[in-house]
Design an enzyme around this catalytic site. Structure first.
Site, PDB file in Angstrom:
ATOM      1  N   ASP A   1       0.828  -1.198   0.000  1.00  0.00           N
ATOM      2  CA  ASP A   1       0.000   0.000   0.000  1.00  0.00           C
ATOM      3  C   ASP A   1       0.870   1.259   0.000  1.00  0.00           C
ATOM      4  O   ASP A   1       1.943   1.265  -0.608  1.00  0.00           O
ATOM      5  CB  ASP A   1      -0.923  -0.039   1.230  1.00  0.00           C
TER       6      ASP A   1
ATOM      7  N   HIS B   1      -3.418   5.896   3.767  1.00  0.00           N
ATOM      8  CA  HIS B   1      -4.241   4.723   3.508  1.00  0.00           C
ATOM      9  C   HIS B   1      -3.656   3.444   4.090  1.00  0.00           C
ATOM     10  O   HIS B   1      -4.358   2.661   4.733  1.00  0.00           O
ATOM     11  CB  HIS B   1      -4.438   4.573   2.007  1.00  0.00           C
TER      12      HIS B   1
ATOM     13  N   SER C   1     -11.667  -1.369   0.559  1.00  0.00           N
ATOM     14  CA  SER C   1     -10.301  -1.352   1.096  1.00  0.00           C
ATOM     15  C   SER C   1     -10.299  -1.807   2.545  1.00  0.00           C
ATOM     16  O   SER C   1      -9.502  -2.640   2.962  1.00  0.00           O
ATOM     17  CB  SER C   1      -9.713   0.054   1.024  1.00  0.00           C
TER      18      SER C   1
END
Length: 452
Positions: free
Chosen positions: A89, A125, A296
């Site tokens: 990520d 994120h 996600s």
């Protein structure tokens, strides 16, 4: 091809003090990308007091996911100890106290921006994903990861996403994401979390997934988010749709598949994706996506559950771990999956305790049948049977040999003529096909990542 996360960057300090007009503009952009929401509850007053990068905030209310996933019973069965979960990520910020100490390994930075390893997250994120999976207990906070003793391996494949244009950009290329998956597998990660997806079936990416599977890793990937995909239509997303990859769709707080979650044959399991509590870079806690579920985050919950399954069943492999998760999913019909929720709502307790047997209802008899390419038809063979007349075999054999000799000779001559006449055309055609394949592999697809 560019991989883009289904998520919005976290708000900077002072973001919530902007004017109402600015807030309206941000809301208008939500159709393009889903930013991790900075709210403890879906109210403006709560938003102003909570989620800003660098601001200390503790959430004390018990997250709804604790009861939804039956975590009080699950925690008696395991905590993820000894299991490494790779988060491929934007990196993981270890300044967050939930992710300090032994929670996060150095990992690697493949984003090419000079960060020394994977423990940097400018976008936010990856830190959210890591917290859902393995946040450690912190005094004053109600947040605990699904597998709070699992080890996070941060594999940083992009720095940040640019949402200023009509399409999000700046995510990892297929090659970078593939390199990250291979790295995670080489480091021995039992679980590889990919909160990203693409509509493009990249051979580079598929080979990396197969490489990880050969190494014994279970790849867990997002089934797709409608708001951030280059296509808002339901359909296949990668890498979730490839055999042996656990594809995850997002559920809202009423346990229904979110309208923002992509439906398709890649959906294997449904997991929470709305109003989820997790970690924030350079801060402590935050509640994300109070208004629209994100696959996600759902993917992270599934990865955390997979870590618990791997801990409880170290003698099994990735395919058995995946089968457990699918078979234990809560669904109306034990024998049926569908393209909205796969095999049902994530059930960590059932996945750990279920017994794999031939009579197991659900995925055992139908696993992967939706995804696999049909085999090519068998080559037709000529069957020779003996003649009933014992005096004829030699005569027949001699005749057949003679006819075959003539046919072969004519065929060889024809092939040579055709080959000489078309050699240049074939070469040009092969070159054109190669160029087309390379072009398709490297073309940009801006709706790829699921990071919400």
């Amino acid at each position: 091809m560019t991989m883009l996360p289904y998520g919005r960057p976290l708000p900077r300090r002072g973001w919530f003090r902007r004017t109402a007009a600015a807030l309206a503009a941000v809301a208008a952009l939500s159709a393009l990308t889903i930013l991790p929401s900075a709210m403890t509850t879906p109210t403006a007053s709560a938003a102003e007091s909570s989620c800003e990068i660098g601001k200390t905030n503790y959430i004390t209310d018990t997250p709804w996911t604790e009861s939804a996933l039956g975590m009080s019973a699950v925690r008696a069965l395991g905590d993820g100890s000894g299991v490494t979960v790779a988060v491929v990520d934007s990196g993981v910020d270890t300044n967050n106290p939930h992710l300090g100490g032994d929670a996060v390994l150095p990992g690697v930075n493949l984003a090419g921006d000079g960060a020394p390893d994977g423990r940097t997250d400018n976008y936010g994120h990856g830190t959210v994903i890591a917290g859902i999976i393995a946040a450690r207990q912190v005094n004053g906070s109600s947040l605990v990861g699904i597998a709070p003793k699992a080890t996070i391996l941060p594999v940083r494949v992009y720095d940040r996403i640019d949402n200023s244009q009509s399409h999000s950009s700046g995510g990892p290329s297929a090659q970078t994401l593939a390199d990250g998956i291979r790295y995670a597998a080489d480091q021995g990660a039992q679980i590889i979390n990919i909160s990203q997806s693409t509509v493009t079936a990249s051979a580079t990416l598929q080979f990396a997934v197969q490489y990880a599977q050969d190494k014994g890793s279970l790849v867990v990937a997002s089934a797709g988010n409608r708001a951030t995909s280059s296509s808002t239509q339901d359909g296949v997303r990668y890498p979730a749709s490839w055999p042996g990859v656990l594809g995850v769709a997002a559920a809202d707080t009423s346990f229904h598949t979110s309208a923002d979650s992509i439906n398709g044959p890649q959906v294997d399991i449904l997991a929470p994706g709305m109003s989820v509590t997790s970690t924030i870079p350079k801060g402590v806690d935050c509640v994300f996506s109070p208004d629209a579920a994100s696959s996600s985050y759902a993917t992270a919950y599934a990865s955390g559950a997979a870590a618990l399954v791997a801990q409880a069943h170290p003698d099994e492999g990735a395919s058995e771990w995946m089968e457990r998760i699918e078979a234990a999913g809560n669904r109306p019909d034990p024998d049926a999956r569908d393209d909205q929720r796969g095999w049902g709502m994530l059930n960590p307790y059932g996945a750990i305790t279920i017994t794999l047997a031939n009579g197991l209802r659900g995925p055992r008899d139908s696993q992967y049948t939706t995804y696999e390419t049909p085999p090519t038809s068998d080559t037709h063979r000529i069957r020779v049977t003996p003649s009933p007349d014992p005096d004829r075999p030699t005569m027949i054999l001699t005749g057949i040999v003679g006819v075959l000799a003539v046919v072969v000779t004519i065929g060889l001559v024809a092939v040579r003529v055709a080959r000489d006449g078309k050699r240049d055309d074939d070469a040009r055609s092969d070159a054109a096909r190669l160029d087309a394949a390379q072009s398709a592999e490297s073309s940009s697809d801006s709706g790829i990542l699921d990071a919400a």
